[in-house]
Design a protein around this motif. Sequence first.
Motif, PDB file in Angstrom:
ATOM      1  N   VAL B   3       0.836  -1.203   0.000  1.00  0.00           N
ATOM      2  CA  VAL B   3       0.000   0.000   0.000  1.00  0.00           C
ATOM      3  C   VAL B   3       0.865   1.246   0.000  1.00  0.00           C
ATOM      4  N   ASN B   4       0.484   2.193  -0.841  1.00  0.00           N
ATOM      5  CA  ASN B   4       1.100   3.530  -0.789  1.00  0.00           C
ATOM      6  C   ASN B   4       2.618   3.540  -0.939  1.00  0.00           C
ATOM      7  N   ASP B   5       3.109   2.716  -1.883  1.00  0.00           N
ATOM      8  CA  ASP B   5       4.512   2.842  -2.284  1.00  0.00           C
ATOM      9  C   ASP B   5       4.538   2.481  -3.750  1.00  0.00           C
ATOM     10  N   PHE B   6       4.346   3.473  -4.591  1.00  0.00           N
ATOM     11  CA  PHE B   6       3.836   3.198  -5.927  1.00  0.00           C
ATOM     12  C   PHE B   6       4.585   3.962  -7.019  1.00  0.00           C
ATOM     13  N   SER B   7       4.815   3.256  -8.140  1.00  0.00           N
ATOM     14  CA  SER B   7       5.449   3.908  -9.279  1.00  0.00           C
ATOM     15  C   SER B   7       4.580   3.690 -10.510  1.00  0.00           C
ATOM     16  N   PHE B   8       4.162   4.756 -11.120  1.00  0.00           N
ATOM     17  CA  PHE B   8       3.179   4.729 -12.205  1.00  0.00           C
ATOM     18  C   PHE B   8       3.800   5.354 -13.443  1.00  0.00           C
ATOM     19  N   LEU B   9       3.692   4.706 -14.581  1.00  0.00           N
ATOM     20  CA  LEU B   9       4.248   5.255 -15.810  1.00  0.00           C
ATOM     21  C   LEU B   9       3.169   5.292 -16.875  1.00  0.00           C
ATOM     22  N   ASP B  68      11.592   1.281 -11.463  1.00  0.00           N
ATOM     23  CA  ASP B  68      10.767   0.075 -11.273  1.00  0.00           C
ATOM     24  C   ASP B  68       9.318   0.490 -11.234  1.00  0.00           C
ATOM     25  N   VAL B  69       8.543   0.008 -12.187  1.00  0.00           N
ATOM     26  CA  VAL B  69       7.167   0.470 -12.361  1.00  0.00           C
ATOM     27  C   VAL B  69       6.168  -0.557 -11.849  1.00  0.00           C
ATOM     28  N   ASN B  70       5.179  -0.074 -11.093  1.00  0.00           N
ATOM     29  CA  ASN B  70       4.110  -0.961 -10.624  1.00  0.00           C
ATOM     30  C   ASN B  70       2.951  -1.032 -11.604  1.00  0.00           C
ATOM     31  N   LEU B  71       2.647   0.106 -12.256  1.00  0.00           N
ATOM     32  CA  LEU B  71       1.526   0.145 -13.189  1.00  0.00           C
ATOM     33  C   LEU B  71       1.905   0.963 -14.417  1.00  0.00           C
ATOM     34  N   LEU B  72       1.737   0.330 -15.575  1.00  0.00           N
ATOM     35  CA  LEU B  72       2.039   1.003 -16.837  1.00  0.00           C
ATOM     36  C   LEU B  72       0.734   1.273 -17.570  1.00  0.00           C
ATOM     37  N   VAL B  73       0.506   2.532 -17.921  1.00  0.00           N
ATOM     38  CA  VAL B  73      -0.607   2.867 -18.808  1.00  0.00           C
ATOM     39  C   VAL B  73      -0.001   3.135 -20.173  1.00  0.00           C
ATOM     40  N   ALA B  74      -0.310   2.269 -21.131  1.00  0.00           N
ATOM     41  CA  ALA B  74       0.303   2.406 -22.457  1.00  0.00           C
ATOM     42  C   ALA B  74      -0.748   2.895 -23.431  1.00  0.00           C
ATOM     43  N   LEU B  75      -0.554   4.110 -23.958  1.00  0.00           N
ATOM     44  CA  LEU B  75      -1.525   4.663 -24.890  1.00  0.00           C
ATOM     45  C   LEU B  75      -1.222   4.256 -26.330  1.00  0.00           C
ATOM     46  N   ASN B  76      -0.139   3.507 -26.513  1.00  0.00           N
ATOM     47  CA  ASN B  76       0.118   2.928 -27.827  1.00  0.00           C
ATOM     48  C   ASN B  76       0.993   1.689 -27.654  1.00  0.00           C
ATOM     49  N   LEU B  87       8.634  -3.196 -15.509  1.00  0.00           N
ATOM     50  CA  LEU B  87       7.577  -3.589 -14.574  1.00  0.00           C
ATOM     51  C   LEU B  87       8.098  -4.596 -13.561  1.00  0.00           C
ATOM     52  N   VAL B  88       7.668  -4.395 -12.314  1.00  0.00           N
ATOM     53  CA  VAL B  88       8.061  -5.333 -11.256  1.00  0.00           C
ATOM     54  C   VAL B  88       7.199  -6.592 -11.358  1.00  0.00           C
ATOM     55  N   LYS B  89       7.554  -7.572 -10.601  1.00  0.00           N
ATOM     56  CA  LYS B  89       6.754  -8.811 -10.548  1.00  0.00           C
ATOM     57  C   LYS B  89       5.370  -8.459 -10.034  1.00  0.00           C
ATOM     58  N   GLY B  90       4.368  -8.873 -10.776  1.00  0.00           N
ATOM     59  CA  GLY B  90       3.008  -8.559 -10.351  1.00  0.00           C
ATOM     60  C   GLY B  90       2.546  -7.193 -10.797  1.00  0.00           C
ATOM     61  N   GLY B  91       3.401  -6.506 -11.561  1.00  0.00           N
ATOM     62  CA  GLY B  91       3.019  -5.188 -12.063  1.00  0.00           C
ATOM     63  C   GLY B  91       1.917  -5.292 -13.110  1.00  0.00           C
ATOM     64  N   GLY B  92       1.243  -4.176 -13.373  1.00  0.00           N
ATOM     65  CA  GLY B  92       0.105  -4.194 -14.269  1.00  0.00           C
ATOM     66  C   GLY B  92       0.276  -3.332 -15.505  1.00  0.00           C
ATOM     67  N   ILE B  93      -0.437  -3.707 -16.567  1.00  0.00           N
ATOM     68  CA  ILE B  93      -0.445  -2.895 -17.783  1.00  0.00           C
ATOM     69  C   ILE B  93      -1.892  -2.581 -18.151  1.00  0.00           C
ATOM     70  N   ILE B  94      -2.195  -1.313 -18.293  1.00  0.00           N
ATOM     71  CA  ILE B  94      -3.484  -0.890 -18.848  1.00  0.00           C
ATOM     72  C   ILE B  94      -3.222  -0.499 -20.289  1.00  0.00           C
ATOM     73  N   CYS B  95      -3.970  -1.110 -21.181  1.00  0.00           N
ATOM     74  CA  CYS B  95      -3.657  -0.897 -22.585  1.00  0.00           C
ATOM     75  C   CYS B  95      -4.898  -1.176 -23.423  1.00  0.00           C
ATOM     76  N   SER B 189      -8.050  -7.663  -9.340  1.00  0.00           N
ATOM     77  CA  SER B 189      -7.128  -7.919  -8.233  1.00  0.00           C
ATOM     78  C   SER B 189      -5.732  -7.465  -8.645  1.00  0.00           C
ATOM     79  N   PHE B 190      -5.118  -6.723  -7.765  1.00  0.00           N
ATOM     80  CA  PHE B 190      -3.820  -6.121  -8.076  1.00  0.00           C
ATOM     81  C   PHE B 190      -3.132  -5.872  -6.751  1.00  0.00           C
ATOM     82  N   GLU B 191      -1.854  -6.265  -6.646  1.00  0.00           N
ATOM     83  CA  GLU B 191      -1.269  -6.228  -5.315  1.00  0.00           C
ATOM     84  C   GLU B 191      -0.765  -4.860  -4.875  1.00  0.00           C
ATOM     85  N   PHE B 192      -0.755  -3.904  -5.782  1.00  0.00           N
ATOM     86  CA  PHE B 192      -0.258  -2.572  -5.398  1.00  0.00           C
ATOM     87  C   PHE B 192      -1.433  -1.622  -5.312  1.00  0.00           C
TER      88      PHE B 192
END
Lengths: 285, 585
Positions: B3-9, B68-76, B87-95, B189-192
């Motif tokens: 919780v609350n230790d987050f890197s977003f790209l 080290d990224v927890n969540l990647l939002v990829a617009l392309n 992305l770290v282990k368990g990291g997410g991609i929104i795409c 479900s997402f661990e971050f």
Amino acid sequence: MANLKDLDTSARVTWCPGCGNFGILSAFKAALVELGYEREQVTLVGGIGCHGKITDYLNVNTFHGIHGRVLPVATGIKLANPKLKVFGFSGDADCYDEGWDHFCHAIRRNIDMTLIVHDNMTLGLTTGQTTATSQSGFKSKSTPFGSVVPPLNPIAHALVSNGSFVARGFAGDPKHLQSLIVQAARHKGFNYIDVFQPCVTFNYMNTYDWFRQRVYKLEEADHDTSNRQKALAKSFEWGDHIPIGIFYRDDRLTFHDGLPQVKDVSLAKVPMEGVDISRIIESMK
Amino acid sequence: MKVNDFSFLIGGEAGAGVARSGFLFAKACMRGGLHVFGTDDYQSLIRGGHNFYIVHASEQEVYSHSDDVNLLVALNAESVVLHKDNLVKGGGIICDPDDVELTPEKLGKTDLRLFPIPLRKIVVEELKQPHNVIMRNTVALGAAIAVTNYDFGLLEDILKDTFKPEVAEINVKAARVGYDYVRERLDDSFEFTLRKMEVPGGNGIFLSGNEAVGLGALRAGCKFFASYPMTPTTGLLHFMTQNERDFNMIALQPEGEIAAINMIAGAAFAGARAMTSTSGGGFCLMSEGLGMTGMTETPVVVMVGQRPGPSTGLPTYTAQGDLRFVIHASQGEFPRIVIAPGDIDECFYETERAFNWAEKYQLPVILLTDKFVLESEASTEPFDMDRVKVERGLLIEEQYETGDEYKRYEVTDTGVSLRAIPAIKNAIIHANSDEHDEKGITSENPLVTTTMTDKRMRKLRTIKQEMEERNVETVRFYGLEEARATVVSWGSTKGPIRETMRLLNAEGNVLNFLQVLYLQPFPKAKVEQALDKAKTTVVIEHNSTSQLASLIRDQTLRNVDHKILKYDGRPFSPTELAQRIMEVL
């Protein structure tokens, strides 16, 4: 109010005897007396060249800057304190070569000041090289075989840049020049006066006699100073007849008119302590 | 569950609103009580190419981004390709599955959480905004809030505060659609996760280095600002021109950098606090004007925001390659002060101080920054308005009283002369870029030349005396006295270094850190002290010839033990820096 004596400094004048700069200096001093300004209100900006030494000879506030940069310095001074009477003194190399970049922009901005260019069509202080206004064929140490590039027409450029006061004087007619300076100073806007200033040491082509045989006064030739197109046509006149006097004048808005927040205010006098930036800070929360 | 230790790209093409989205997400985090740091990477173009923005949000203070990224939002599709390995282990991609099909096989990774959302279809068909495809980013932001189980209201509020009402409305709707899609249609479900903290009274402010410099200038009473656009300082020009009317000042864009330096000199001569900003190339153009301010003793503040050179270099990236240039620029010798702010707070306070130094000693003061500190955005406490007071030095405010003729360059023990400005009664001022006598009249006399040179240079001695007497923080020290190694650096490496220290010092006391804040005059005694105490020294900087190390050797006759240099245009990431430090030790 200054009188002629008050305007001298203790500096020894080092211009060549007969230099056109003497005519400009005496015309300017007489103009200042006629205008009745307090010495502390007057600020001159000079560039580098024989013309620039004028800052040593006049007992008013002066800023002797670097080559080609009279106009931005003068602009900064006037914007910081619009109550000052600002005069820029430049030369043909200083203004039309090195400083050409600033010329059109200063005229466009229409800052309320007066620019007097000591136009001797040579670089005097560095011993006589060719400049932007040197005549075609002018032989000098930098064009020993004669200049192959035709001269600039700064009067035309000033008119095309929306100049609101464009004039030309002649150092050999200081009384006429004095009248131009007084009219310029009283006019609100960027006042530009190109002054034919014979260089007795290096310009063998454009001598006092050469000018006297050619110049005529626009005011004696029924010239309409309110017509920019006619003024432009006059600015191309060269050769046997060369016009001096006011080519064009109008009253358009100055740069300061577009700054309602500081009109007529000396920026040095606006309180510096306790500036309230809280509204911006709030918007960042 | 972290919780609350987050890197977003968030990544995408230029024109897709990447930086704006990053900013919005970062502010939503800040308003939830988290500390935030955001930084962008963009190319020198207007459309196409690749941009990305990283947000680092945490309950603890953050000093920089993390690679080290927890969540990647990829617009392309390109964004996925470029960043999936961060992305770290368990990291997410929104795409958007229409951009690229996300499968573990295609990605070559099985430990990621995949959130395919038809962003474009949603904008065109559901929101009915076929001409506003840029809103894909807002839909994605809403989805990101759902994925991290964060408070949608915080995003809604920041959208409403940022955009005009009509625009805000449609954006809130878009975000909501994205949020609901995740909640209703995907396994979310997402661990971050992010959780709003209960922080009474709200928290800080979120701003860029450029804005912090601008605020410092406004607060210090800067009344004349003239600047020519040049990345990465253009943001400061925009900030100042936007605030021109509200602060009784003039902020303008002149025809070039040569005009800028000469205009501010004129304005300062007439008594206004004046400033300009530029990057290395523009500072080249200003060098002659800089010397003019030194010779005429005109107070000006110049902010130089570094980017990689030489020449045009990488216009939109970061570097620290102009240290030597800035310290030595212009012909001849004259005193200057050079300050290198390393974070947002220093951008504000040192800008305020810069104006004081400039006016008290009647010389140019250079704020040496870089793209990373100027264009990164961070949360911080609202600035302390009382920390730095306006000090104008020996300035005659009303009229000149003494009977003697006023001498602009009167020779004094301190090197500083009484300063009058035009229109002061009874004082006539002659400022002169030629060598001059005490009255400012041109002189070529050998004795006058020596006397005046000594007078000007003597100011440096007086400045150093003041710095000592008033205990001015010319360096900053972080960490414990005893450590395996002492990192020595300047400018914006500060952030990544402090993060790295946190990483490494968790295992025992590995590092302490000497930040050199003032580069001219060089804080010789303090640097010598720190170097002599250190077990081993590591200089870290973004240039290829290690300019700080060479300056340290010049000034202290001491060599540093190790140099870690990075000059690819990118800032250090903490993990990268930690690795390189451990390699060297």
